[in-house]
Design an enzyme around this catalytic site. Sequence first.
Site, PDB file in Angstrom:
ATOM      1  N   SER A  49       0.846  -1.198   0.000  1.00  0.00           N
ATOM      2  CA  SER A  49       0.000   0.000   0.000  1.00  0.00           C
ATOM      3  C   SER A  49       0.882   1.249   0.000  1.00  0.00           C
ATOM      4  CB  SER A  49      -0.962  -0.039   1.192  1.00  0.00           C
ATOM      5  OG  SER A  49      -2.000   0.893   1.048  1.00  0.00           O
ATOM      6  N   HIS A  75      -7.658  -5.330  -1.520  1.00  0.00           N
ATOM      7  CA  HIS A  75      -6.410  -4.713  -1.061  1.00  0.00           C
ATOM      8  C   HIS A  75      -5.615  -5.640  -0.143  1.00  0.00           C
ATOM      9  CE1 HIS A  75      -3.792  -1.303  -0.699  1.00  0.00           C
ATOM     10  NE2 HIS A  75      -3.942  -1.211   0.608  1.00  0.00           N
ATOM     11  N   ASP A 108      -9.165  -4.636  -6.105  1.00  0.00           N
ATOM     12  CA  ASP A 108      -8.805  -3.738  -5.012  1.00  0.00           C
ATOM     13  C   ASP A 108      -9.665  -2.480  -5.102  1.00  0.00           C
ATOM     14  OD1 ASP A 108      -7.581  -2.034  -3.178  1.00  0.00           O
ATOM     15  OD2 ASP A 108      -5.570  -2.773  -3.623  1.00  0.00           O
TER      16      ASP A 108
END
Length: 723
Positions: free
Chosen positions: A593, A700, A668
């Site tokens: 991320s 995600h 995602d």
Amino acid sequence: MIIKKVLVLFLLIATAVTNAQQKNISVEEIYNGTFRMQYLDRLHPMQNGKEYAVLNTNRESGVKTLDVYSYETGEKVSTLINSSEIEGLDYFIGYTLSKDERKVLLSTNLRSIYRRSSLGVYYVYDLDTKKLIQVSEKSIQEPTFSPDASKVAYGLNNNLYIKDLASGATTQLTNDGETNKIINGITDWVYEEEFSFVRAFDWNADGTKIAFIRFDETNVPEFSMDVFGSELYPSKDTFKYPKAGENNASVGLHIYDLATAETKAVDLSGFQNYYIPRLEWTPDANVLAVQTTSRKQNDINLIFVDGASGKAKLILSDKDDAYVDVTDNLTFLDNNEFLWTSEKDGWNHIYHYDKTGKLKNQVTKGDWEVTSYYGYDAKNKRVFYQSTENGSINRGVYSVKIDGKSKKELSVKEGTNSADFSTDFTYYINSFSDASTPYVFTLHSAKDGKLIRKIKDNQELKDQFSNYVISEKEFFTLPVNGEELNAYMIKPKNFDASKKYPVFMTQYSGPGSQSVANSWDGGNGYWFQMLAQEGYIIVCVDPRGTGLKGRDFKKMTQKELGKYEVEDQIAAAQALGARDYVDADRIGIWGWSYGGFMASNCIFQGADTFKMAIAVAPVTSWRFYDSIYTERYMTTPQENASGYDMNSPLSHVDKLKGKFLLVHGSADDNVHVQNTMRLIEALVQANKQFDWAIYPDKNHGIYGGNTRLHLYTKMTNFIKENL
């Protein structure tokens, strides 16, 4: 002399045997449940202050029980619910007790929507009559008891409803809800993700009114994802997602009166009200507290709304040149005085205000952060909180009088302590861990922190690890760019300072985050131990912009996400490379991320420093990410184009020299796979070779079935082959 030689020989043989018996961690063991942790699941302090409820599951039968235990003795007092004994209910997943603890809301058939939201079938179970009532035949969201537990309010198809439990009648409060247009009482995607709440409605103290936020998403751009599934043709998941600089949902505040069945709109036009990130009724049934903020999020307004007239009044405004964090720390006292946390003196602390918003006093002070606010004991006039007073990588539990005097250390053993208090603040259950100790749960007196008894200690897991080759996590600070950055290092168990080792750096680096913490680190922590067993030194550094070292340290990256953090990670790698035992030509970095955004930037901008990098689900341009998060730190792209573009990995692909692995889930909903696809195209056009992997229909978190096993095996192999 002969005896001494024999003793030395015996010790050498014993050591060799011990080492031979120890084994290495495998990726399979990390993700097949071998290292299972014990927790206190869904702990609920009972209103009597003497007992607490815990949800227990029999792993063999699948039967769930809601059991009540005595704080003082730890003995089971009663079983409130046994799923095998409820006619018409085979199982349940979670529970919520009513305020009077005579009814329980049970969740079944839960299906996740996004990170915090879900749809489920819910039942109300009456503990006195043993009667079971289904709230709705349909899957609903956020069912919530009225204060007297006679009704349940909930969201369904973007509208709000109330179920009367006695009559069985259902009342529809709103009628204009429509997918991707209007939402009543449930937050939209970006509020859920970035303001961390889903239920945007609340009952007042006497159950006569419900306040709710209405979201109009009509002008918010839509994002569409292919869902490949197993059918011949893929389907599409289309939802409203405001990217940086784009339209957000327009929000309005409304109050529904149960007696008149009328809904009134509250006029907030006189205040900064672009966002409404919090609403809750005060102990006064006629006073609603609402927090609003501007699009820049650099001021939070606390507004009191009269429930009868709808008139709004500004009580408090908290401002910052950068941004103000939205928290759940607001606490009302019986007379509507309140406690509030703020960074206005440079550190996060607790403040006491009267009901008009006049400051009475600053409750906590010092060059340290209040990290959790636990509550206020009105009887003894004491505030309970968690802070970094015992070091920024540690957490301790403290109490202090509301006037800021007579502070007491409760649980401050070096490591991470957190607390769950009984309703009357007589007891608290302390959760402790450090880098080498799995979670230990103990009962303490809230008066002085005195240990009463042990509850769970995960000793079985700790003993299990004695069979493995485990390295110590060493904490230190690294002088970089004028700052002493928190860091840790994990060396191979058989570390030899005369040899040179490759270094694998892990980091997240996002605003206000912390990766260097003195706490038990499962999951990735096990993976790092496995890599250390393979001969790698693992290092983590928290750069400028991360949290818990004061307001200025955290907010200095404002408008420049990815600039100073990248400079610090590159400088940290170079400083490590100068050490005699580090092979400066074999330094790698990874992250997920925000950490993936960083890993990408580091391998590009630090091409002569890093040999390899892995980026999982990375943001590759803040132009692609959501409005609330991104604009909080960057303002809009229209205002800060250079900040967005100069710090984007897309702007630096031509510098790539090392080995690069790029990973993303195709579904995602948070960091869209668009980020990775745009980076792939940029790398291709720059004629840069790299490796990449897309996990179909994974979000995600990239998990499900063997997905995590596959991903971490792939990353492990990539590290072994390229570092």
